[in-house]
Structure formats: structure tokens, C-alpha cells
Design an enzyme around this catalytic site. Sequence first.
Site, PDB file in Angstrom:
ATOM      1  N   ARG A 177       0.834  -1.219   0.000  1.00  0.00           N
ATOM      2  CA  ARG A 177       0.000   0.000   0.000  1.00  0.00           C
ATOM      3  C   ARG A 177       0.865   1.265   0.000  1.00  0.00           C
ATOM      4  O   ARG A 177       0.527   2.267   0.642  1.00  0.00           O
ATOM      5  CB  ARG A 177      -0.930   0.031   1.217  1.00  0.00           C
ATOM      6  CG  ARG A 177      -1.981  -1.048   1.230  1.00  0.00           C
ATOM      7  CD  ARG A 177      -2.925  -0.888   0.037  1.00  0.00           C
ATOM      8  NE  ARG A 177      -4.157  -1.640   0.225  1.00  0.00           N
ATOM      9  CZ  ARG A 177      -4.325  -2.919  -0.088  1.00  0.00           C
ATOM     10  NH1 ARG A 177      -3.337  -3.603  -0.642  1.00  0.00           N
ATOM     11  NH2 ARG A 177      -5.466  -3.524   0.111  1.00  0.00           N
ATOM     12  N   SER A 260     -10.664  -0.707   2.907  1.00  0.00           N
ATOM     13  CA  SER A 260      -9.915  -0.860   4.163  1.00  0.00           C
ATOM     14  C   SER A 260      -9.531   0.506   4.702  1.00  0.00           C
ATOM     15  O   SER A 260      -8.910   1.293   3.985  1.00  0.00           O
ATOM     16  CB  SER A 260      -8.619  -1.638   3.923  1.00  0.00           C
ATOM     17  OG  SER A 260      -8.894  -2.890   3.370  1.00  0.00           O
ATOM     18  N   GLU A 355      -5.189   3.895   6.137  1.00  0.00           N
ATOM     19  CA  GLU A 355      -4.775   3.681   4.744  1.00  0.00           C
ATOM     20  C   GLU A 355      -5.124   4.869   3.857  1.00  0.00           C
ATOM     21  O   GLU A 355      -4.330   5.241   2.986  1.00  0.00           O
ATOM     22  CB  GLU A 355      -5.436   2.410   4.214  1.00  0.00           C
ATOM     23  CG  GLU A 355      -4.734   1.872   3.007  1.00  0.00           C
ATOM     24  CD  GLU A 355      -5.626   0.997   2.192  1.00  0.00           C
ATOM     25  OE1 GLU A 355      -6.202   1.506   1.206  1.00  0.00           O
ATOM     26  OE2 GLU A 355      -5.747  -0.185   2.521  1.00  0.00           O
TER      27      GLU A 355
HETATM   28  N1  EPU Z   1     -11.227 -10.945   9.590  1.00  0.00           N
HETATM   29  C1  EPU Z   1     -11.787 -10.756  10.831  1.00  0.00           C
HETATM   30  N2  EPU Z   1     -12.885  -9.938  10.922  1.00  0.00           N
HETATM   31  C2  EPU Z   1     -13.416  -9.320   9.835  1.00  0.00           C
HETATM   32  C3  EPU Z   1     -12.824  -9.519   8.577  1.00  0.00           C
HETATM   33  C4  EPU Z   1     -11.707 -10.337   8.467  1.00  0.00           C
HETATM   34  O1  EPU Z   1     -11.335 -11.291  11.842  1.00  0.00           O
HETATM   35  O2  EPU Z   1     -14.385  -8.586  10.002  1.00  0.00           O
HETATM   36  C5  EPU Z   1     -10.035 -11.810   9.476  1.00  0.00           C
HETATM   37  C6  EPU Z   1     -10.280 -12.945   8.490  1.00  0.00           C
HETATM   38  O3  EPU Z   1     -10.861 -14.043   9.126  1.00  0.00           O
HETATM   39  C7  EPU Z   1      -8.888 -13.248   7.994  1.00  0.00           C
HETATM   40  C8  EPU Z   1      -8.177 -11.905   8.094  1.00  0.00           C
HETATM   41  O4  EPU Z   1      -8.979 -11.081   8.919  1.00  0.00           O
HETATM   42  O5  EPU Z   1      -8.233 -14.124   8.863  1.00  0.00           O
HETATM   43  C9  EPU Z   1      -7.943 -11.247   6.741  1.00  0.00           C
HETATM   44  O6  EPU Z   1      -9.203 -10.884   6.156  1.00  0.00           O
HETATM   45  P1  EPU Z   1      -9.390 -10.623   4.590  1.00  0.00           P
HETATM   46  O7  EPU Z   1      -9.043 -11.848   3.832  1.00  0.00           O
HETATM   47  O8  EPU Z   1     -10.737 -10.049   4.401  1.00  0.00           O
HETATM   48  O9  EPU Z   1      -8.269  -9.567   4.200  1.00  0.00           O
HETATM   49  P2  EPU Z   1      -7.727  -8.233   4.890  1.00  0.00           P
HETATM   50  O10 EPU Z   1      -6.311  -8.448   5.221  1.00  0.00           O
HETATM   51  O11 EPU Z   1      -8.621  -7.799   6.015  1.00  0.00           O
HETATM   52  C10 EPU Z   1      -6.876  -7.211   2.654  1.00  0.00           C
HETATM   53  C11 EPU Z   1      -6.943  -5.889   1.945  1.00  0.00           C
HETATM   54  C12 EPU Z   1      -8.293  -5.749   1.237  1.00  0.00           C
HETATM   55  C13 EPU Z   1      -8.476  -6.906   0.270  1.00  0.00           C
HETATM   56  C14 EPU Z   1      -8.424  -8.200   1.084  1.00  0.00           C
HETATM   57  C15 EPU Z   1      -8.568  -9.429   0.215  1.00  0.00           C
HETATM   58  C16 EPU Z   1      -5.535  -4.412   3.303  1.00  0.00           C
HETATM   59  C17 EPU Z   1      -5.479  -3.222   4.208  1.00  0.00           C
HETATM   60  N3  EPU Z   1      -6.748  -4.806   2.909  1.00  0.00           N
HETATM   61  O12 EPU Z   1      -7.860  -7.176   3.695  1.00  0.00           O
HETATM   62  O13 EPU Z   1      -8.224  -4.543   0.472  1.00  0.00           O
HETATM   63  O14 EPU Z   1      -9.722  -6.829  -0.404  1.00  0.00           O
HETATM   64  O15 EPU Z   1      -7.133  -8.275   1.751  1.00  0.00           O
HETATM   65  O16 EPU Z   1      -7.380  -9.674  -0.437  1.00  0.00           O
HETATM   66  O17 EPU Z   1      -4.494  -4.943   2.966  1.00  0.00           O
HETATM   67  C18 EPU Z   1      -8.773  -2.255   0.431  1.00  0.00           C
HETATM   68  O18 EPU Z   1      -7.572  -2.031   0.449  1.00  0.00           O
HETATM   69  O19 EPU Z   1      -9.621  -1.325   0.390  1.00  0.00           O
HETATM   70  C19 EPU Z   1      -9.244  -3.629   0.543  1.00  0.00           C
HETATM   71  C20 EPU Z   1     -10.525  -3.934   0.687  1.00  0.00           C
END
Ligand code: EPU
Length: 362
Positions: A177, A260, A355
Amino acid sequence: MPLFTSVLVTPPTTEPVSLQAYNSLRLPAYASDCITIAQSAALLEVSHRLAKRPRCILGGGTNLVIRASQESPLQATVLINQLKGIVRLSGVVDHQVRIRCAAGESWQSFVMWTLAQGLAGLENLAGIPGTVGAAPIQNIGAYGVEVAEQIEAVHVWDFHQHDHAVLSAQDCAFGYRDSLFKNPEIQGPWNAPRYLVTAVDFRLWTDGRAPLRLGYSGIGQKLRDLGIDHQPNAYQVAHAVMSLRGEKLPDPDQHPNVGSFFKNPQVPDAFAASLAQKHPELPRYPQSGGTKLSAAWLIEQAGLKGWADSRAGVSSQHALVLVNQNEATAEDIQALARLVQRRVMGQFGVWLEPEPVYWPAG
Ligand code: EPU
């Protein structure tokens, strides 16, 4: 289709301009004036006109928190980047094709265009809101892929030199990012950015030759749910990704948001290990130089998923997304962000970095 068509530039305005339709949080924000740039030939004149005046550059406004009321509008000219056009730069060489896309194109439309051309490489990034020009700025990423992997060069207007310039992917210093465009030492302060992205060159694969990335949790299962068991193509992967996003992330039309709101924090390995002793289910992603934690998990465990007051809230669908519940202002969103940061800090000793970009910065 030729690059950079349409009118030169709309004239500057005299009344404060509402930016509510131009930011995906739908904050009631205003700027002192606004110029739409629809043709790169306009840049020389605009560059000289704004050489010593505050300016900021708006793409889709999907990663932006604007703090500026009608009474106290942003004291800067907002340049709305609407440069359009997509061109193929090369034939197929080693199963790859080079494509140039102007910065004002919608990211999602561009991804769908590439898939319709039978090109692969961007399928995991389907469904991300915003413009093509914004993609390299924060190095958009999702489902195990960052856009930097497919970028060959970024074309910019350089407000210091009053000229076009081309930055290689290496020049762009991409990180999680992050890029040169977020480095204030190079890009300058929020109201005097040096570079305006005019177009991005991508290197994409002819489908069938693409190394599809299906390992990220959820994609494989979703493809199976869609009845695709063997050798999916890039379009099918994009379809699976968009379907996952639709399930996991709030609909911005109903719950305005910037995706995010926090980055996933990277902490020293030893600190992550000690946290994991207390919380064995803590998601951890080892990186070179530290361990990345899940900000969404930390926020949910801090009891804030679905927390809301009458105006702003933490999405009940995904804890990483702050939403405008009902006529929220930038101050409401910022107060909520601070609440999240303090709670997570108090419970886990981890400080979450926002972010989105703030105008004014700080
Ligand atoms: N999780 C929770 N609670 C929630 C949502 C997720 O505990 O409400 C846990 C999930 O169980 C999982 C972990 O968090 O273990 C990761 O969740 P997720 O796969 O949804 O990915 P993320 O790391 O939260 C990142 C990006 C997203 C992107 C997703 C999918 C960042 C800051 N965000 O989210 O990007 O869509 O991966 O690849 O890196 C964005 O940047 O606007 C965005 C949506």
C-alpha cells in the site's frame, strides 16, 4: 481508441465546489475551485498557472478523507483527472502484451476490458473501486496480488519541470500500500504534489499462459462453488474474486466507505509470537523483516465490528471498513478512526495506521 480525447479543460470556478459526489465516503466537502483535466495538452497551461498555488489531484476519491466544510473550503485547486483511453503498445512477445491505460479510466472497467481482450494478470484485482491513475499510488492489492507486479512504467506530469516524465516500476518504489507517490520527500506536501499520473503501462499475459494466483484463501473454494473445478481462466477467477468481494465488503452505494480504512500492521516477529501465545487464533503472515497481522481481526476482537453511532460506524460485514452511516462528516469518521486505534492499542499494543489519504494532511 486514442488516448486523451475530449475537451481540454473546464474553466476554474469562483464559488466553493462541492466534492461530495467525488469522494466515496460521501463526506460533505468543499474546495475553493476545481479544474477537470480531460486532455494531456491542457497540463502545460495548468502547470504554469498553478506553479505557486496550492493544488491537489483527485481520481475516483475512493481512498480519501476530505476535511473541508462549505464555510472553510479546501484552499487549493482540485484537479480532477479524467484523462481517458486505452492502447495496445505491442503485439504478443513471450506470451505477454503491453497495454497503456490513461489515468482517468475506471479501474474496474479497465480490468474488464483486459479480460475481454483475453489478457490476464489483473483478475485478482477485479472489483476494486477507483481509477487507473490511483492504482500505482497506493499499490492496490487484493487476493494475494499487488498491481505493482504488472506495472512496467508510470507516465506522469511533473509540476517541477512543467513536462511529461516516465517513471519505471523500480523508480516507483512500490511497497505494501505504498509508493514514491506517498513519499512526501519526493511527492511534496498534500497541496503541492509534484507528479500527476497521466497513464500507466501494464505487462499482461495472453490468457492460458498466465500464472493464475488461486492460493489466497477463498478463491479455490469459490471457484468450486461456481462449478469450476479444472483450469479456470482469468475471467472465471475475476468472477470468483468479485463474488467474494460482494459477500465480504459493504456495498459502497448503501454504506459509503473507502474500503480498508487501516493497513494490516507489520510488527517484530517476537512481538507477534508473544501475542499469539495469548491469542492462538491470531492470523499471522510472515514477511521479510517482520510479521503482518490482520487489522480486521484485531478490530473485531476489540469488540468494534458493527459498532456504530448515529453517523459513522465499523462495518458489520468487514471490521476493516469504516462506513458513513448517515450524513457523517470527516470529523465523525476521524473520531471513529481514533476510537478504533485507541481500543486496539489498549488491548493488543498495536497502533493501526490509516490507509486513506487525508486532505488537509495530518
Ligand atoms: N477478519 C476478521 N474480521 C473481519 C474480517 C476479516 O477477523 O471482520 C479476518 C479474516 O478471518 C482473515 C483476516 O482477517 O483471517 C484477513 O481478512 P481478509 O481476507 O478479508 O483480508 P484483509 O487483510 O482484512 C486485505 C486488503 C483488502 C483486500 C483483502 C482481500 C488491506 C489493508 N486490505 O484485507 O483490500 O480486499 O485483503 O485480499 O491490505 C482495500 O484495500 O480497500 C481492501 C478492501
